[in-house]
Write an enzyme that holds these catalytic residues in place. Structure first.
Site, mmCIF file in Angstrom:
data_model
loop_
_atom_site.group_PDB
_atom_site.id
_atom_site.type_symbol
_atom_site.label_atom_id
_atom_site.label_comp_id
_atom_site.label_asym_id
_atom_site.label_seq_id
_atom_site.Cartn_x
_atom_site.Cartn_y
_atom_site.Cartn_z
ATOM 1 N N LYS A 1 -8.825 13.604 2.038
ATOM 2 C CA LYS A 1 -7.906 14.119 3.054
ATOM 3 C C LYS A 1 -8.673 14.865 4.138
ATOM 4 C CE LYS A 1 -3.385 16.462 3.167
ATOM 5 N NZ LYS A 1 -2.394 17.138 2.293
ATOM 6 N N CYS B 1 -0.893 12.085 3.464
ATOM 7 C CA CYS B 1 0.150 13.028 3.884
ATOM 8 C C CYS B 1 -0.105 13.581 5.285
ATOM 9 C CB CYS B 1 0.286 14.150 2.851
ATOM 10 S SG CYS B 1 1.876 15.040 2.961
ATOM 11 N N GLU C 1 0.634 11.506 -3.444
ATOM 12 C CA GLU C 1 -0.441 12.498 -3.331
ATOM 13 C C GLU C 1 -0.494 13.393 -4.574
ATOM 14 O OE1 GLU C 1 -1.723 15.925 -0.050
ATOM 15 O OE2 GLU C 1 0.330 15.189 -0.118
#
Length: 552
Positions: A113, A149, A45
């Site tokens: 994300k 994540c 990330e």
């Protein structure tokens, strides 16, 4: 349709803001992947920028430069495996935490994300916009889902990817260390694997940024939760992973399974890594510290020698008339055991000059903590002078117990640029010293053996600022203090919770008061290695002016 897919996992250590350097590191790993015949090389990330960017990501000039760096990386690595790499993305005035898929010289796909962490050290809700739930991307006929994540901590993103055709999950992470974090990650990812019945690769950053340590520990799971790969903790590493399609779908071929050290070794490694990267990424090649003959400065000197090499550590003893012969002997022995430079700088003359200067103003008043603090501040002054003159960063040496209750002198022993043990309670410092004396690893640059004399570990802690002073003159025994602090700080417990746990109410109330009135000191303190989810700074943010006390 492909029956085999090779992915190169780049568990690497970027430097915050070094866009060109991070891109060059990515290009080197891409070449390694190309030589290995990989279909894809994956980075964690926000790799192009470094992580955690905090508000830097919102600066238009910065995120534009980061996006340009991603475009250029795509052009430079056009003929070979695809690249998955994290970075910021702006679209229609919205800023996203994105994962870019680069292929044939351009950005072929972007994953945005969806779940933005807004706890502990993360403020992504105030920085980024939430991306939509979306499907997988295709590479060489294989459909890959990449929850970024935090997206992997929730069911919806992985389930959406599975329902829309993902054949395996590649999870790019910037997940910082705290004690037992690897177990937390693996348990959560097993849940995602069980829910989706898909293989999963969890790819994490290595290295440190400010207080946060990214401990690597990349792993891969097959359906059912079986561990197929475990990359090492803390080390930069590159691994080639093969996925093969069989009658039951895709499976990850078994790979190396690195040893996972115990939690004390992980804590120690985190402190070494944090100091090494803080110095390396800010440009400091050398450090110095005041070596008192006590346990805290001894372990900090050892961490520094292990991180930077003994030749890059200066230990300075600054004795007053209250410094015992035992402390003088112990401090010198630590420096000699480690192989560090040892300087002896008495402060009696300087203290006398300050005392004489203040005498007319202090006339008629008894000596008190003021005179004690003068000693500490003189030491800070002299150490900062050495830091300025020789270009060596000053380390502070206050443990979490002292930082919590303000048992340290602001502008004195709190002066300095970094504190490796800021998030380690005093009782654990003792354990850490014993562990280091008994263990040596190839990543430690200082000598093996009993580098911290047993006499330092066994003697009663003392600031030695007045005759026969002991820490327990001002504080409860550290076993009691730390037990209370673990409740008040780490567990956010009430006074009543502490009393029910067996602690004296008056003692708990006194520690609670010290904790709150010391906030202004912590606000001005040096950063230090994060070892727990309730480290002082970004994990625990309290107001400085605060009259509230728990009424229970």
């Amino acid at each position: 349709m492909a029956d085999r897919f090779r992915i190169t996992l780049a568990q690497l250590n970027p430097t915050m803001g070094d866009l060109a350097g991070n891109a060059a590191k990515a290009c080197d790993a891409w070449e390694t992947a190309r030589d290995a015949g990989a279909d894809m090389v994956a980075f964690p990330e926000m790799f192009i920028t470094g992580y955690n960017t905090q508000d830097l990501a919102m600066k238009p000039a910065f995120h534009r430069a980061a996006m340009d760096a991603v475009d250029k990386l795509a052009e430079d690595c056009a003929d070979g495996p695809a690249i998955g790499i994290g970075g910021p993305w702006v679209d229609d005035g919205k800023l996203y935490n994105a994962y870019f898929i680069l292929k044939h010289g351009k950005v072929a796909h972007r994953v945005l994300k969806h779940h933005l962490p807004n706890e502990t050290v993360f403020d992504e809700v105030r920085i980024f916009d939430s991306g939509p739930l979306a499907g997988p991307y295709a590479l060489n006929g294989v459909r890959i889902g990449s929850p970024i994540c935090e997206d992997s901590w929730y069911e919806d993103v992985a389930e959406t990817l599975a329902e829309t055709g993902a054949e395996f999950l590649l999870v790019p992470n910037g997940s910082p260390y705290f004690r037992n974090k690897l177990e937390v990650r693996q348990n959560l990812m097993v849940a995602r694997v069980v829910e989706t019945d898909l293989p999963l690769i969890y790819l994490n950053l290595a290295g440190a940024q400010d207080d946060q340590v990214f401990d690597g520990g990349t792993f891969a799971l097959n359906p059912g939760g079986e561990l197929a790969l475990q990359m090492p903790l803390f080390d930069e590493d590159i691994a080639h992973v093969d996925l093969v399609r069989g009658d039951e779908g895709w499976r990850i071929e078994p790979g190396a399974k690195a040893h996972v050290p115990d939690d004390m070794e992980q804590d120690y490694r985190a402190m070494v890594t944090a100091l090494r990267d803080y110095c390396g990424k800010t440009g400091f090649g050398k450090v110095l510290l005041g070596l008192s003959g006590g346990i805290d400065s001894a372990i900090v000197a050892t961490i520094a020698a292990d991180a930077l090499g003994p030749e890059n550590v200066r230990c300075v003893m600054l004795p007053s008339e209250y410094t015992s012969q035992g402390s003088l002997d112990d401090a010198k022995q630590v420096a000699e055991n480690l192989g560090c430079r040892y300087d002896f700088v008495p402060i009696a003359e300087s203290r006398g000059a300050v005392t004489n200067t203040l005498a007319p103003l202090f006339e008629g008043r008894d000596a008190d903590i003021t005179e004690e603090n003068i000693q500490s501040r003189l030491r800070g002054l002299l150490l900062m002078a050495l830091s300025n003159k020789f270009g060596e960063m000053l380390l502070t040496t206050g443990n979490k117990s002292e930082v919590a209750v303000g048992y340290a002198t602001i502008y004195g022993d709190m002066a300095g640029g970094y504190n490796p043990i800021k998030d380690m309670y005093k009782t654990r410092v003792f354990d850490c010293c014993r562990w280091r004396n008994a263990n040596h690893r190839d990543w430690m640059q200082a000598p093996e053996g009993e580098v911290i004399p047993v006499s330092i570990i066994d003697k009663p802690p003392s600031a030695e600022l007045r005759p026969d002073q002991k820490d327990e003159d001002s504080l409860p025994p550290y076993e009691v203090l730390d037990g209370i602090l673990m409740l008040l700080v780490d567990a956010e417990a009430s006074v009543e919770d502490c009393v029910r746990a067996g602690y004296d109410r008056d003692t708990v109330k006194r520690i609670e008061h010290l904790l709150y009135i010391s906030e202004y000191k912590r606000f001005q303190s040096a950063p230090g290695t994060r070892l727990s989810p309730r480290a002082f700074w970004l994990d625990r943010r309290y107001p400085i002016v605060n009259r509230w006390r728990d009424p229970s």
